[in-house]
Design an enzyme around this catalytic site. Sequence first.
Site, PDB file in Angstrom:
ATOM      1  N   GLY A  67     104.411  62.482 -12.023  1.00 44.38           N
ATOM      2  CA  GLY A  67     104.308  63.370 -10.867  1.00 44.38           C
ATOM      3  C   GLY A  67     103.009  63.132 -10.130  1.00 44.38           C
ATOM      4  O   GLY A  67     102.356  62.105 -10.294  1.00 44.38           O
ATOM      5  N   SER A  68     102.634  64.128  -9.348  1.00 43.55           N
ATOM      6  CA  SER A  68     101.423  63.991  -8.529  1.00 43.55           C
ATOM      7  C   SER A  68     100.179  64.060  -9.413  1.00 43.55           C
ATOM      8  O   SER A  68     100.215  64.609 -10.522  1.00 43.55           O
ATOM      9  CB  SER A  68     101.395  65.124  -7.507  1.00 43.55           C
ATOM     10  OG  SER A  68     101.450  66.356  -8.198  1.00 43.55           O
ATOM     11  N   GLY A 119      99.415  66.277 -12.790  1.00 41.51           N
ATOM     12  CA  GLY A 119      99.004  65.511 -13.976  1.00 41.51           C
ATOM     13  C   GLY A 119      97.645  65.941 -14.495  1.00 41.51           C
ATOM     14  O   GLY A 119      97.426  66.037 -15.708  1.00 41.51           O
ATOM     15  N   GLU A 172     101.755  59.478 -15.630  1.00 40.54           N
ATOM     16  CA  GLU A 172     102.193  58.493 -14.619  1.00 40.54           C
ATOM     17  C   GLU A 172     102.113  59.190 -13.272  1.00 40.54           C
ATOM     18  O   GLU A 172     103.056  59.855 -12.860  1.00 40.54           O
ATOM     19  CB  GLU A 172     103.639  58.043 -14.913  1.00 40.54           C
ATOM     20  CG  GLU A 172     103.836  57.386 -16.268  1.00 40.54           C
ATOM     21  CD  GLU A 172     103.308  55.961 -16.325  1.00 40.54           C
ATOM     22  OE1 GLU A 172     102.956  55.401 -15.270  1.00 40.54           O
ATOM     23  OE2 GLU A 172     103.235  55.416 -17.438  1.00 40.54           O
ATOM     24  N   CYS A 174     106.154  55.749  -6.150  1.00 42.31           N
ATOM     25  CA  CYS A 174     104.747  55.764  -6.575  1.00 42.31           C
ATOM     26  C   CYS A 174     104.102  54.420  -6.242  1.00 42.31           C
ATOM     27  O   CYS A 174     102.901  54.335  -6.019  1.00 42.31           O
ATOM     28  CB  CYS A 174     104.655  56.066  -8.065  1.00 42.31           C
ATOM     29  SG  CYS A 174     105.710  55.012  -9.055  1.00 42.31           S
TER      30      CYS A 174
END
Length: 510
Positions: free
Chosen positions: A240-241, A245, A262, A296
């Site tokens: 995620g963002s 995170g 990630e 991403c």
Amino acid sequence: MQFLKELAIDAHNYGVSTGKNWHGSKQNGELEVFSPVDGKIIASVYPASAEEYGDTVKQAATAFNVWRLTPAPQRGEVIRQIGEELRLSKNALGTLISYEMGKSLQEGLGEVQEMIDICDFAVGQSRQLYGFTMASERQEHRLYDQYHPLGVVGVITAFNFPAAVWSWNAMIGAVCGNTLVWKPSSKTPLTAIAIQKIITKVTTANDLPEGIFNIIVGSGAEVGERLLADKRIGLVSVTGSTKVGRHAAKVVAARLGKCILELGGNNAVIVTESANLQTAIPAVVFSAVGTAGQRCTTTRRVIIHDAVYDTVKEALLKAYASLRIGSPLEEKNHMGPLIDINAVKEYEQALQTLQEQSGKVIFGGNVLSGGEFLSGCYVEPVLAEVENKYEIVQQETFAPILYLIRYSGSVEEAIALQNDVTQGLSSSIFTENLREAELFLSASGSDCGLANVNMGTSGAEIGGAFGGEKETGGGRESGSDAWKAYMRRQTVTINYGTTLPLAQGIKFEI
Ligand code: NAD
């Protein structure tokens, strides 16, 4: 719609499952899932209550006691069968991914193919969960390391890869002997429900206990937070963002749990003086507008040598003018919608900030409306001339905005610009010059987790370990030796002699 029928997605769906058993709490309301393609409601989901969350994790912990004792190659056989089921459902699942998330049908099908590939990879991995044997310094001693299953693994996923990222974690995690609890994005829960139903065909056919593969649909604030704080969950993988995170890392670290992070990227392509523009231009365009800039690994910055700057700019303008925007289910279109209206607002806000910071938009920038754009989620891709230091350029805006940045000196200058952001996911260079390519890959080169030569920043293969450095979080998933993160490592020393020599030659006599 036929694909929904094939995937057993009803008008109303339960959002909690341990396999054959489905639950979902009407008291928590109903999550309506809209398609960004046409703005219509696809279906709705009853999310998890606190009690259902607790029961599901309990079931996962119970199933772990059985699954961890199942020989790894037998676990691999189950994953092989899941791969076969995914092959049968590829068209329907790929279509649902495209309709629910908004990526092109080609990319939706590609995502299912990625799941199939990781199943194949995991089957092989199930016979290779090995450690090293080391030479012991003591006589008649054996020293080696071995890997055991870890426990219940939590998987929190982002909306933009609603299927593949889960499968990287789940297929590898499962052959490693773990049970999985998946909290999908609330923007794409139907894909997760469809996958759970596909998996359950296999677990049922193999007479496996409930609780090996589990999903819990619910918001980040409720289900996500519970999962982060849950001591029964030894490892949490968060995609995620960077904002989410960073928070997840703190909560999991506070209980000394493990995290695979990630997170966001701010990826650049360097186009050098010697670059082959026949390959560089399509690579940059695909990496910048594929999935409407919502990968991403999307190319957000292109760092162009002065000598070819004008040529590259003209070629990009021409390519962007030829892009067709529209329903991602129609093959003729290059770019579909953003995920929702909020994403459109963030796109507009970023463009406004960009202009306030002296950025110059040279292509696009409008939200499309009417006709086939009724959902309000379609935008034009953007080209803008900027300097790398602008605050907005330093951020990841999850939209198809490509920043053009000029450099005039050596490749070291371009690499310094590329590295001068807080994120460190993917990077690439286009050059025909061996020295430049090797410098880019050297210890003083790209600081990203992924470094490509003469190809774009997106579209990684499953065989490599995927992930990034700095604020991208440092996690690695998918191929190579990423499996080790899903296991408990144990160093074993066996004394098969009749004396008790101590390490480092220490004497202790009684
Ligand atoms: P997001 O951070 O908004 O949400 C990601 C997930 O976290 C969702 O499931 C969400 O419900 C959950 N979440 C939100 N708040 C939470 C909380 N407090 N506790 C626990 N979970 C919580 O991200 P998104 O908009 O879904 O996805 C886009 C972002 O993901 C981008 O930044 C993109 O770069 C990143 N991403 C990274 C990778 C990678 O491999 N590095 C891959 C895909 C996406």
